[in-house]
Design a protein around this motif. Structure first.
Motif, PDB file in Angstrom:
ATOM      1  N   VAL A 237      58.225  11.297 -20.006  1.00 26.13           N
ATOM      2  CA  VAL A 237      58.415   9.854 -19.351  1.00 26.13           C
ATOM      3  C   VAL A 237      59.702   9.386 -20.210  1.00 26.13           C
ATOM      4  CG1 VAL A 237      57.544   7.288 -19.857  1.00 26.13           C
ATOM      5  CG2 VAL A 237      55.639   9.267 -18.929  1.00 26.13           C
ATOM      6  N   VAL A 238      59.833   9.639 -21.754  1.00 22.54           N
ATOM      7  CA  VAL A 238      60.700   9.370 -22.466  1.00 22.54           C
ATOM      8  C   VAL A 238      62.179   9.931 -22.283  1.00 22.54           C
ATOM      9  CG1 VAL A 238      62.165   8.942 -24.562  1.00 22.54           C
ATOM     10  CG2 VAL A 238      59.344   8.898 -24.263  1.00 22.54           C
ATOM     11  N   ASP A 239      62.403  10.841 -21.585  1.00 19.75           N
ATOM     12  CA  ASP A 239      63.676  11.220 -20.836  1.00 19.75           C
ATOM     13  C   ASP A 239      64.225  10.616 -19.963  1.00 19.75           C
ATOM     14  OD1 ASP A 239      63.915  12.958 -23.143  1.00 19.75           O
ATOM     15  OD2 ASP A 239      63.756  15.332 -23.032  1.00 19.75           O
ATOM     16  N   TYR A 240      63.066  11.195 -18.828  1.00 21.70           N
ATOM     17  CA  TYR A 240      62.683  10.292 -17.220  1.00 21.70           C
ATOM     18  C   TYR A 240      63.377   9.620 -16.869  1.00 21.70           C
ATOM     19  CZ  TYR A 240      64.121  15.541 -16.942  1.00 21.70           C
ATOM     20  OH  TYR A 240      64.490  17.028 -17.482  1.00 21.70           O
ATOM     21  N   LEU A 241      61.891   8.658 -17.695  1.00 23.78           N
ATOM     22  CA  LEU A 241      61.848   6.938 -17.437  1.00 23.78           C
ATOM     23  C   LEU A 241      61.848   6.629 -18.871  1.00 23.78           C
ATOM     24  CD1 LEU A 241      58.715   7.357 -15.550  1.00 23.78           C
ATOM     25  CD2 LEU A 241      60.918   7.174 -14.443  1.00 23.78           C
ATOM     26  N   PRO A 242      63.737   6.269 -19.096  1.00 24.33           N
ATOM     27  CA  PRO A 242      63.758   5.663 -20.982  1.00 24.33           C
ATOM     28  C   PRO A 242      63.456   4.742 -20.449  1.00 24.33           C
ATOM     29  CG  PRO A 242      65.624   5.936 -19.485  1.00 24.33           C
ATOM     30  CD  PRO A 242      65.241   6.874 -18.430  1.00 24.33           C
ATOM     31  N   ASP A 243      63.448   3.577 -19.263  1.00 24.16           N
ATOM     32  CA  ASP A 243      63.534   1.910 -19.939  1.00 24.16           C
ATOM     33  C   ASP A 243      61.702   1.993 -19.769  1.00 24.16           C
ATOM     34  OD1 ASP A 243      65.638   1.256 -19.821  1.00 24.16           O
ATOM     35  OD2 ASP A 243      65.694   1.337 -17.129  1.00 24.16           O
ATOM     36  N   SER A 244      60.830   2.677 -19.456  1.00 21.59           N
ATOM     37  CA  SER A 244      59.602   2.377 -19.488  1.00 21.59           C
ATOM     38  C   SER A 244      58.560   3.334 -21.259  1.00 21.59           C
ATOM     39  CB  SER A 244      58.680   3.694 -18.960  1.00 21.59           C
ATOM     40  OG  SER A 244      58.874   3.170 -17.770  1.00 21.59           O
ATOM     41  N   ALA A 245      58.624   1.864 -22.074  1.00 22.37           N
ATOM     42  CA  ALA A 245      58.281   1.567 -23.521  1.00 22.37           C
ATOM     43  C   ALA A 245      56.824   2.297 -24.007  1.00 22.37           C
ATOM     44  CB  ALA A 245      57.937   0.681 -23.957  1.00 22.37           C
ATOM     45  N   VAL A 246      56.422   3.408 -24.531  1.00 22.00           N
ATOM     46  CA  VAL A 246      55.474   4.063 -24.878  1.00 22.00           C
ATOM     47  C   VAL A 246      55.182   3.462 -25.803  1.00 22.00           C
ATOM     48  CG1 VAL A 246      54.309   6.737 -25.262  1.00 22.00           C
ATOM     49  CG2 VAL A 246      56.555   6.317 -23.513  1.00 22.00           C
ATOM     50  N   ALA A 247      53.354   3.247 -26.318  1.00 14.46           N
ATOM     51  CA  ALA A 247      52.764   2.268 -27.323  1.00 14.46           C
ATOM     52  C   ALA A 247      52.533   3.560 -27.873  1.00 14.46           C
ATOM     53  CB  ALA A 247      51.725   0.899 -26.767  1.00 14.46           C
ATOM     54  N   VAL A 248      51.872   3.264 -28.783  1.00 15.75           N
ATOM     55  CA  VAL A 248      51.781   4.553 -30.826  1.00 15.75           C
ATOM     56  C   VAL A 248      50.116   3.896 -30.438  1.00 15.75           C
ATOM     57  CG1 VAL A 248      51.659   5.244 -32.565  1.00 15.75           C
ATOM     58  CG2 VAL A 248      54.293   5.318 -31.175  1.00 15.75           C
ATOM     59  N   VAL A 249      49.723   4.718 -30.539  1.00 19.09           N
ATOM     60  CA  VAL A 249      48.094   4.161 -30.375  1.00 19.09           C
ATOM     61  C   VAL A 249      47.927   5.724 -31.857  1.00 19.09           C
ATOM     62  CG1 VAL A 249      45.541   4.890 -29.691  1.00 19.09           C
ATOM     63  CG2 VAL A 249      47.551   4.249 -28.330  1.00 19.09           C
ATOM     64  N   ASP A 250      46.637   4.811 -32.957  1.00 23.51           N
ATOM     65  CA  ASP A 250      46.818   5.444 -33.845  1.00 23.51           C
ATOM     66  C   ASP A 250      46.045   6.577 -33.703  1.00 23.51           C
ATOM     67  OD1 ASP A 250      48.117   3.777 -35.255  1.00 23.51           O
ATOM     68  OD2 ASP A 250      45.838   2.293 -35.433  1.00 23.51           O
ATOM     69  N   GLY A 251      46.346   7.684 -34.427  1.00 21.86           N
ATOM     70  CA  GLY A 251      45.865   8.467 -34.422  1.00 21.86           C
ATOM     71  C   GLY A 251      44.891   9.435 -35.896  1.00 21.86           C
ATOM     72  N   SER A 252      44.633  10.270 -35.725  1.00 22.09           N
ATOM     73  CA  SER A 252      44.088  10.402 -37.620  1.00 22.09           C
ATOM     74  C   SER A 252      43.864  12.093 -37.687  1.00 22.09           C
ATOM     75  CB  SER A 252      42.476  10.719 -36.772  1.00 22.09           C
ATOM     76  OG  SER A 252      42.040  11.302 -36.386  1.00 22.09           O
ATOM     77  N   GLU A 253      43.650  11.890 -39.080  1.00 23.53           N
ATOM     78  CA  GLU A 253      43.959  13.436 -39.797  1.00 23.53           C
ATOM     79  C   GLU A 253      43.147  14.580 -39.154  1.00 23.53           C
ATOM     80  OE1 GLU A 253      44.486  15.596 -44.126  1.00 23.53           O
ATOM     81  OE2 GLU A 253      44.242  13.503 -43.695  1.00 23.53           O
ATOM     82  N   SER A 254      42.092  13.948 -38.730  1.00 19.61           N
ATOM     83  CA  SER A 254      40.525  15.127 -38.077  1.00 19.61           C
ATOM     84  C   SER A 254      41.730  15.645 -36.930  1.00 19.61           C
ATOM     85  CB  SER A 254      39.644  14.459 -38.270  1.00 19.61           C
ATOM     86  OG  SER A 254      39.756  13.648 -37.160  1.00 19.61           O
ATOM     87  N   ASN A 255      42.134  15.181 -36.397  1.00 21.01           N
ATOM     88  CA  ASN A 255      42.511  15.228 -34.536  1.00 21.01           C
ATOM     89  C   ASN A 255      43.459  16.339 -34.686  1.00 21.01           C
ATOM     90  OD1 ASN A 255      42.846  15.242 -31.745  1.00 21.01           O
ATOM     91  ND2 ASN A 255      44.054  13.390 -31.563  1.00 21.01           N
TER      92      ASN A 255
END
Length: 344
Positions: A237-255
């Motif tokens: 998505v970042v490379d081919y739809l650069p106008d589409s923002a990608v939200a960052v969701v909190d991950g975890s160390e256990s993931n």
């Protein structure tokens, strides 16, 4: 997924539009999960063979905490009440074993199992094609998850679902505690090109989530590029739809992503905590053989005396309200219908 199943999941999970106002939550209680008006589909990618792990034992079938790694991942989405459907993408060489694991556990949200491709992006593309054939709505929410990340938090899954109400793409990520170096080759030697500010550096995890029309459009554009070799769906998505923002969701160390044998002790420790077994004996770095179909019932949690199970069905706790035979019959019907629709 069939049109009938999609309709069932929508009616069960979408009690009111996503934009509808929610009653104010009590200060003493967390807000109730927001109902969904479209299917929320988890795609569990379990097609890799992981040569860095053990070329003879596919890591997604190795038992951790008495349960195959792939089952941990499926159950994470089974538990989430807003996830309506699950597709599992497998390596054809282990398809029969994975089908047996799923059938014995009776996971009610699993709609179909499909063969993956040679690369990760090929497996994602296969899943997107299957969803299109099944008639999934263009605005459906698609959560793509690596099966070898067995301990994803429910808060991360919910965060992805919620983020797609604001943006068309989201990814789970965990803030980097190390300084990250961006490098390049110069005169045949690897050198540091850039040192990003640490507050802006994250380690990508999964699930990565998208509106269906967004990820399909990105893959359509990428497929026309002969240099298309991403290892990550967010990058498509970042490379081919650069106008589409990608939200960052909190991950975890256990993931964590189980990549090599050295990750198994950490995975066993996390599994012990999840199963309430803090007194488990020390683990070794030997993962053992891949789980066979004869052991599938125990490995999926069905007969493990320490694992929480449904007292009626024997399936993992909170996984199913059906009897085992009902779940098996239902899945057979779903697989047969999905296969006929896909012309297989």
């Amino acid at each position: 997924m069939t049109e009938r199943e999609t309709g069932d999941s929508m009616s069960a999970n979408a009690t009111e539009p996503e934009s509808a106002a929610e009653p104010a939550a009590s200060a003493a209680e967390p807000a109730a999960p927001k109902p969904q008006s479209v299917p929320v589909v988890a795609v569990v990618l379990a097609a890799g063979f992981g040569t860095r792990f053990d070329p003879n034992n596919p890591k997604q079938l190795v038992s951790v905490g008495g349960k195959p790694i792939v089952c941990w991942s499926i159950e994470a989405f089974e538990r989430n009440e807003r996830v309506s459907d699950i597709i599992v993408v497998v390596n054809p060489a282990v398809r029969a074993t994975v089908e047996e694991l799923i059938e014995r556990a009776g996971y009610p949200k699993v709609r179909m199992i499909i063969n993956g491709g040679r690369e990760r992006v090929d497996s994602t593309a296969a899943a997107l094609g299957a969803l299109a054939e099944a008639g999934v709505p263009s605005r459906a929410k698609i959560l793509i998850h690596d099966a070898v990340r067995p301990f994803v938090e429910q808060s991360s899954i919910d965060g992805c679902i919620d983020a797609l109400d604001e943006l068309d793409a989201a990814t789970v990520a965990y803030a980097s505690t190390d300084t990250v170096l961006l490098t390049e080759f110069r005169d045949g030697r690897k050198v540091v090109r850039q040192v990003p500010d640490r507050p802006h550096t994250f380690r990508a995890q999964t699930p990565q989530a998208f509106r269906f029309d967004t990820i399909r459009r990105a893959y359509d554009l990428a497929s026309a590029d002969p240099g298309f070799h991403p290892t990550d769906d967010t990058r498509v998505v970042v490379d081919y739809l650069p106008d589409s923002a990608v939200a960052v969701v909190d991950g975890s160390e256990s993931n964590l992503k189980i990549t090599t044998m050295a990750d198994i002790p950490t995975a066993e420790r996390i599994a012990a905590e999840r199963l309430g077994r803090p007194g488990m004996p020390p683990v070794t770095t030997t993962a053992g053989p891949a789980v066979g179909v004869r052991d599938a019932g125990v490995a999926a949690g069905g007969n493990d005396p320490g694992a929480p199970v449904d007292p009626v069905t024997g399936a993992p706790a909170n996984m199913s309200h059906m009897t085992r035979e009902e779940a098996k019959a239902r899945m057979h019907a779903i697989f047969a219908e999905a296969a006929s629709r896909m012309g297989r």
